[in-house]
Scaffold this motif. Sequence first.
Motif, short mmCIF file in Angstrom:
data_model
loop_
_atom_site.label_atom_id
_atom_site.label_comp_id
_atom_site.label_asym_id
_atom_site.label_seq_id
_atom_site.Cartn_x
_atom_site.Cartn_y
_atom_site.Cartn_z
N ALA A 141 -50.94 -17.54 13.53
CA ALA A 141 -51.42 -16.43 12.72
C ALA A 141 -51.35 -16.76 11.23
O ALA A 141 -52.25 -16.41 10.46
N VAL A 142 -50.29 -17.43 10.83
CA VAL A 142 -50.16 -17.84 9.43
C VAL A 142 -51.28 -18.80 9.07
O VAL A 142 -51.95 -18.67 8.03
N GLY A 143 -51.53 -19.80 9.92
CA GLY A 143 -52.62 -20.73 9.65
C GLY A 143 -53.97 -20.07 9.61
O GLY A 143 -54.82 -20.38 8.75
N GLU A 144 -54.20 -19.13 10.52
CA GLU A 144 -55.50 -18.45 10.58
C GLU A 144 -55.70 -17.47 9.44
O GLU A 144 -56.84 -17.10 9.13
N ALA A 145 -54.60 -17.04 8.80
CA ALA A 145 -54.73 -16.12 7.66
C ALA A 145 -55.14 -16.84 6.39
O ALA A 145 -55.56 -16.18 5.41
N PHE A 146 -55.04 -18.15 6.37
CA PHE A 146 -55.24 -18.87 5.12
C PHE A 146 -56.66 -18.72 4.57
O PHE A 146 -56.84 -18.38 3.39
N LEU A 147 -57.68 -18.99 5.36
CA LEU A 147 -59.04 -18.92 4.84
C LEU A 147 -59.41 -17.51 4.36
O LEU A 147 -59.98 -17.36 3.27
N PRO A 148 -59.11 -16.44 5.12
CA PRO A 148 -59.40 -15.10 4.60
C PRO A 148 -58.62 -14.77 3.32
O PRO A 148 -59.08 -13.97 2.50
N ALA A 149 -57.46 -15.39 3.14
CA ALA A 149 -56.67 -15.14 1.94
C ALA A 149 -57.21 -15.87 0.73
O ALA A 149 -57.17 -15.36 -0.40
N PHE A 150 -57.75 -17.07 0.94
CA PHE A 150 -58.10 -17.95 -0.18
C PHE A 150 -59.60 -17.99 -0.50
O PHE A 150 -59.98 -17.97 -1.67
N VAL A 151 -60.44 -18.05 0.51
CA VAL A 151 -61.88 -18.25 0.26
C VAL A 151 -62.49 -17.15 -0.62
O VAL A 151 -63.27 -17.46 -1.55
N PRO A 152 -62.18 -15.86 -0.42
CA PRO A 152 -62.78 -14.85 -1.30
C PRO A 152 -62.42 -15.04 -2.77
O PRO A 152 -63.23 -14.70 -3.65
N LEU A 153 -61.26 -15.62 -3.05
CA LEU A 153 -60.88 -15.87 -4.44
C LEU A 153 -61.76 -16.96 -5.04
O LEU A 153 -62.17 -16.88 -6.20
N CYS A 154 -62.04 -17.98 -4.24
CA CYS A 154 -62.95 -19.04 -4.69
C CYS A 154 -64.34 -18.48 -4.97
O CYS A 154 -64.96 -18.80 -6.00
N GLU A 155 -64.85 -17.68 -4.05
CA GLU A 155 -66.20 -17.14 -4.19
C GLU A 155 -66.32 -16.23 -5.42
O GLU A 155 -67.37 -16.18 -6.07
N LYS A 156 -65.23 -15.54 -5.75
CA LYS A 156 -65.24 -14.65 -6.89
C LYS A 156 -65.14 -15.40 -8.22
O LYS A 156 -65.85 -15.09 -9.19
N ARG A 157 -64.26 -16.39 -8.29
CA ARG A 157 -63.92 -17.01 -9.58
C ARG A 157 -64.77 -18.24 -9.92
O ARG A 157 -64.84 -18.63 -11.08
N ARG A 158 -65.43 -18.83 -8.95
CA ARG A 158 -66.14 -20.09 -9.23
C ARG A 158 -67.33 -19.91 -10.16
O ARG A 158 -67.83 -20.89 -10.72
#
Length: 293
Positions: free
Chosen positions: A222-239
Amino acid sequence: MTDFEIRKTQAADWFRSLRDTITRAFEALENTTDSDRPAGRFEVTPTQRDGGAGGGGIMSVMRGGRLFEKVGVNWSAVHGTLGERAQKAMAARGVPGMAEDPRFWASGISLVAHMRNPHCPAVHMNTRMFWTPGAWWFGGGADLNPCLEYAEDTAHFHAELQRACDAHDPGYYDRFKAWADEYFFIPHRGRARGVGGIFYDDLNSGGQDSDSWDADFAFTRAVGEAFLPAFVPLCEKRRVQDWSEAERDAQLVHRGLYAEYNLVYDRGTKFGLETGHDANAVLMSLPPLAKWI
């Protein structure tokens, strides 16, 4: 094959599948990031420990991408006998039987991303399983390392990790967040290296029985699977945000903190080097460029 050999294989296979999922997602982000640069791609290199007799892994590193200035997503499954210093450290942590029998097996995934845009936060994630003849346990976590902090980004990252924790134990998030705050602290600088996340180690919640293993492995997934939902939206917003030279300078100084921590304090760095794993794979977490005042 014993029951525990089967469990080792299940864990190692899952860590490798998580590596595959994340590298595909990161290359997809490269494809959709607007830039004159070519989209970055991972260079994949097999790694070996002790000439291959002690297992090995896969080092996957992307350099010079549109979004990722450098990112490593490594997987390994290694085994052998701990050296004297590592054995003593494990025994001092209270690992059952370690003082008498230094054999070990370990598998996991380790990820560190250093971003091109200073508004995009650097990030770390790992999950792993460790086995000795006297014990087994899981460990891992993730933490966010922005040089330019946004409160809403920190809140989103923590919310996703808390969701993963709460689904398994309502006490996990507060416990593992506090552990991360303590673990990812740089004593000689008197500050944290980022805005935290969660960290856990020695997770064997119910003793050496199969029910405990199943539950702890499920949480680690569950910790591993939470990583992309936690991080990818930040990349999409700030890039898409422009940055100044002063913000780039702040990013390079902040990377210096990250390098100091990983070289001086990080358990994984120490363990990898002391047990003879490929030094390039162990040190892939270091940033491509950094600056000290």
